[in-house]
Design a protein around this motif. Sequence first.
Motif, PDB file in Angstrom:
ATOM      1  N   VAL B 522       0.829  -1.211   0.000  1.00  0.00           N
ATOM      2  CA  VAL B 522       0.000   0.000   0.000  1.00  0.00           C
ATOM      3  C   VAL B 522       0.862   1.259   0.000  1.00  0.00           C
ATOM      4  O   VAL B 522       0.342   2.375   0.014  1.00  0.00           O
ATOM      5  N   GLU B 524       3.231   4.323  -1.094  1.00  0.00           N
ATOM      6  CA  GLU B 524       2.901   5.356  -2.064  1.00  0.00           C
ATOM      7  C   GLU B 524       3.404   5.042  -3.473  1.00  0.00           C
ATOM      8  O   GLU B 524       2.752   5.334  -4.465  1.00  0.00           O
ATOM      9  N   ARG B 529      -1.263   0.131  -5.138  1.00  0.00           N
ATOM     10  CA  ARG B 529      -1.969   0.953  -4.150  1.00  0.00           C
ATOM     11  C   ARG B 529      -3.374   1.315  -4.615  1.00  0.00           C
ATOM     12  O   ARG B 529      -4.355   1.163  -3.879  1.00  0.00           O
ATOM     13  N   THR B 530      -3.467   1.793  -5.840  1.00  0.00           N
ATOM     14  CA  THR B 530      -4.763   2.276  -6.347  1.00  0.00           C
ATOM     15  C   THR B 530      -5.770   1.139  -6.407  1.00  0.00           C
ATOM     16  O   THR B 530      -6.925   1.288  -5.983  1.00  0.00           O
ATOM     17  N   LEU B 533      -6.945   0.262  -2.988  1.00  0.00           N
ATOM     18  CA  LEU B 533      -7.869   1.264  -2.452  1.00  0.00           C
ATOM     19  C   LEU B 533      -9.233   1.123  -3.111  1.00  0.00           C
ATOM     20  O   LEU B 533     -10.269   1.192  -2.436  1.00  0.00           O
ATOM     21  N   ASN B 534      -9.227   0.920  -4.435  1.00  0.00           N
ATOM     22  CA  ASN B 534     -10.502   0.743  -5.144  1.00  0.00           C
ATOM     23  C   ASN B 534     -11.205  -0.535  -4.722  1.00  0.00           C
ATOM     24  O   ASN B 534     -12.421  -0.655  -4.823  1.00  0.00           O
ATOM     25  N   LEU B 538      -9.182  -0.106   2.593  1.00  0.00           N
ATOM     26  CA  LEU B 538      -9.197   0.753   3.773  1.00  0.00           C
ATOM     27  C   LEU B 538     -10.208   0.254   4.799  1.00  0.00           C
ATOM     28  O   LEU B 538      -9.899   0.115   5.988  1.00  0.00           O
ATOM     29  N   LEU B 563      -0.020   3.202   4.525  1.00  0.00           N
ATOM     30  CA  LEU B 563      -0.968   3.797   3.585  1.00  0.00           C
ATOM     31  C   LEU B 563      -0.958   5.318   3.713  1.00  0.00           C
ATOM     32  O   LEU B 563      -1.113   6.058   2.736  1.00  0.00           O
ATOM     33  N   SER B 564      -0.747   5.777   4.947  1.00  0.00           N
ATOM     34  CA  SER B 564      -0.804   7.211   5.200  1.00  0.00           C
ATOM     35  C   SER B 564       0.480   7.922   4.792  1.00  0.00           C
ATOM     36  O   SER B 564       0.491   9.148   4.659  1.00  0.00           O
ATOM     37  N   SER B 567       0.709  10.198   1.584  1.00  0.00           N
ATOM     38  CA  SER B 567      -0.543  10.030   0.842  1.00  0.00           C
ATOM     39  C   SER B 567      -1.289  11.353   0.774  1.00  0.00           C
ATOM     40  O   SER B 567      -0.897  12.361   1.360  1.00  0.00           O
ATOM     41  N   ILE B 571      -7.009  10.603   1.729  1.00  0.00           N
ATOM     42  CA  ILE B 571      -6.788   9.274   2.312  1.00  0.00           C
ATOM     43  C   ILE B 571      -6.554   9.386   3.813  1.00  0.00           C
ATOM     44  O   ILE B 571      -7.091   8.614   4.613  1.00  0.00           O
ATOM     45  N   ASP B 574      -9.777   9.956   5.421  1.00  0.00           N
ATOM     46  CA  ASP B 574     -10.563   8.709   5.437  1.00  0.00           C
ATOM     47  C   ASP B 574     -10.106   7.791   6.565  1.00  0.00           C
ATOM     48  O   ASP B 574     -10.923   7.165   7.241  1.00  0.00           O
TER      49      ASP B 574
END
Lengths: 263, 691
Positions: B522, B524, B529-530, B533-534, B538, B563-564, B567, B571, B574
């Motif tokens: 996850v 950057e 990653r994308t 996330l999709n 999360l 993830l953070s 980012s 995100i 979220d």
Amino acid sequence: MHAHFAQPIQAAAAAAVAAAMAVSNTSSTSSTSEAHVSTPVHHTATKAEWMEAIEQQRLERSTLNRLIINYLVTEGFKEAAEKFAEEAGISLNNVDLTSLDERLRIREAIESGRIQDAINLINTKAPELLDQNRQLAFHLKQQHLIELIRSNLIDDALTYAQIHLAEFAEEEIKMRQELEKTMALLVFDKPLESPYGYLMQISHRQQVANEINSALLIYQNDESESDLSMLVRMATYMQDKLDQKQLRYPKLIDIAGGKLEDS
Amino acid sequence: MPSYDDDVPTQEEENLLKQLRENQEEQQRLRVISEVKNLVIGSKRCKTAFYRVGTIEILCNLLQEFSSINTNSNELLIEIIDCISSFAKSSNKKIVDRLMELGCIQQLFLLLSSRTDSIQLCESSLRCLRSFFLPKLSSTTFSKVDYTNPFLTPISFVLLCDQDAQKPPSLITQTPKLVQLPSFEHYSPIEILFEIPQSLDVLLRLISVSKCAQLSIVEILCCLCVNNERQKQLVDKDFVPVVFRLLLQNISENQQQQQNSKLCSINLTNEYIIGVCLKFLCSLCHENASIAQQLHDTISSETNQTLCEVVSSLLCKIHRPVVISYYASKFFVNLCKTKVLDADHPSVAIESLSTLIHLCTKSILNKCVYLHIECLDTLIYLLNGNSILHKNATYTEQLLNKLFTYIFTPSKVLDEQIDELLLVQIRSSALTLLAVLSSYDEEIKKRIADEGNLIATAIECYRMPYVSLQLAALRLFHGLSRSVHQLRTTFNDTICDILLDAIKSSDLDIVKISSCVISNIVLEFSTCRTRLLNGGILSILLALLTHTDHDLCINSIWALRNLSYLSTLKIKQDIINGITVDRIYSLLERCTDEQFLICLLSLLRNFFDEKDTNALLTIFNEEKLLSTLQRLREQTHPEEIQRELITLIDHLNSNNNSSEQRLSSDSVGSSCRTSLFPDYTCDEMDQLDCS
């Protein structure tokens, strides 16, 4: 004992010498055989030269005698081993003759078709063997089934297969296939002449006997193969290696007879 | 279920069993028992059928009856014991349990204590005892069954995440699995043996009876080393000097036998005893640092050699039987894993490592597929966490090429047909070993990942219906995920989808290992990653934060932390909204799990990087946050937590200052970054403020 026992040993030694000579003769060339695949075959020496070199090899009689005793003891030929030891002046003190006797009785029982007797003897000598080795247990029981078919005891054969062999067929495909072939013998009027007639041959009894003998040797922590057998296989292996290098040499074409190829 | 499971004895068998029940004169009884024995040995059907009609009870009663009779009933006793021994080898647990319920083990020990006149009776009794302890191998599978010693059977793999460089190292604990008693242990032969008074003394006394007795006894001892407590009990009973003496004696006899050219046959008993002595020493020091140290320091009073010197001398060549070479290597592996020997000690790094690799790659003496698997598993155990050995292991292409063969064409391991479940085991072990090798060194990682078709095969392995294969595939992905280059190249959408599937699995082990992979991918710069996330990663991670499994909670917060990192504000928001600010404050104030706390503080630090600090501080209430962090600072937390707190506080304070001052807090940040990563971490990852 007859001198012909010595020939295969000499022949095996000949192969060893051949290998050594072939390597030493080609080492003077500037490249390995892998780099020159397309070059002509190398002749290492004439047959006469090789035989002369072989004659110069020193083989101790005691070594040959030890090999012979080892073969006789491993294969279970007790009487022959004792006679040979007596004539050759070898001590059998380190050989467990009782154990040899037991293996011999088991072999005799199998080769004479008395499989149940063999099973009883095996379970006395090596009570864990048939539990540890399912394949062995299956082959013994399969042989018993074959003996029932041979004696034309069809009902007994069917019952025996159902009760004692079905469990093996459930466990493993190979055993099931073997059982199916054995049961197929019942279909033929002359099972010996059927496609599975080999099962009815005396040689099949010997095959099972050899298998049991090897297993018993392993069970009692002995070598399962005689040194002579190992030597013969080594000779064959070395000749294969020489052949791969495309070297000409007097090849051993008949190990049992010690016959060399004319070159 | 086998078809004979419901079988009862045939009429003929029933008649025989009837005779067994009748009270007869000894010779008649002997004949009947012998016939029963010959039916039972080698027949699963007979064992089950006879068990159903109470034959075991009759045999145990006969054993008791004739053990106490003061006559020469040795022949009859041997037949009874051999028959019971066959039942004890059954893979039907009910049969073995029933034998134990009837006090069979106790009766055998009573016999061994009282009837010392017959060597054959003694050997038969010991073989019967041994039957209770050794694994019940079925003809089709090699499985960890019943009462085997888990320290001897395939070593339970410590998940890579437990040794993960990305985790705060001070709080990594050994998985409890290795030292936990199996649930059945309260009624196992091992427990029964230890409850019998002086059972170990009996075994100690009988060890000199014969070579056959030695083999049986030492094999039983191997099985007794089920945990640290039992290991200690055996050491306290002085089995170490006895077995060491046995080892030396048999090595010496073996050497004499080989030098004696007049012998016409070689007996391998000495070698098998050497092998089993080594096996015992291995199991004694497995995961037991104090015993390992004791063994390391053991010196023979007769020859003045240390035990290590003696074992090392057995590694100078590959022995036949090959178990000698295997267990000699494993001995040094165990000493290394307990930190008694360093990983770069020659006995470990050169002798043992090369022997193990040879046994499972090139050895023509090793014709046992089980031993191939054992070697792979032992290599996994050794190399996991000992990255300095990875280069040695892959110095030539020998090992890697063989591992690829195991994975692509496992049936070519040996020239024989191998059962499907064994093939699965070989592939799983090979994939896992690749996973370990790919977990540190970048060059090795690249070599493995570049192997044509490997990733596709790993994907295919995950899709097979075998958990072990699925886990192995995921472990390989985890190993490769510890690389910036691999994250940018190897990981594709298919792997992402697999991970999204795996993290929702009902199997906890699969969820855990997939969470480890996800926590890396996850990041950057990762291509995954994308897609993750999709795919809703999360919400999945947020849900796992409250999982009952501690490791999974840590993995989840670690993944959120990654993830953070660098980012977008969205995100971060979220994540904050998912956890909630109130919960974050609650965790900061009340969380006692130090590992979780470090991860949480690290997460906060990622939130408040330069560009988003102002936006997020308003959500948190800067004053409240600073005072909470300050209160934490005043508590007695470990150094790692304190450093993290200092950095965070400094950074938040410098937010009010000019940018020049903020730069200096970044330099403090870099030293804090390093503190989270042990020396052996991947250098590339270390340059980033992330896992």
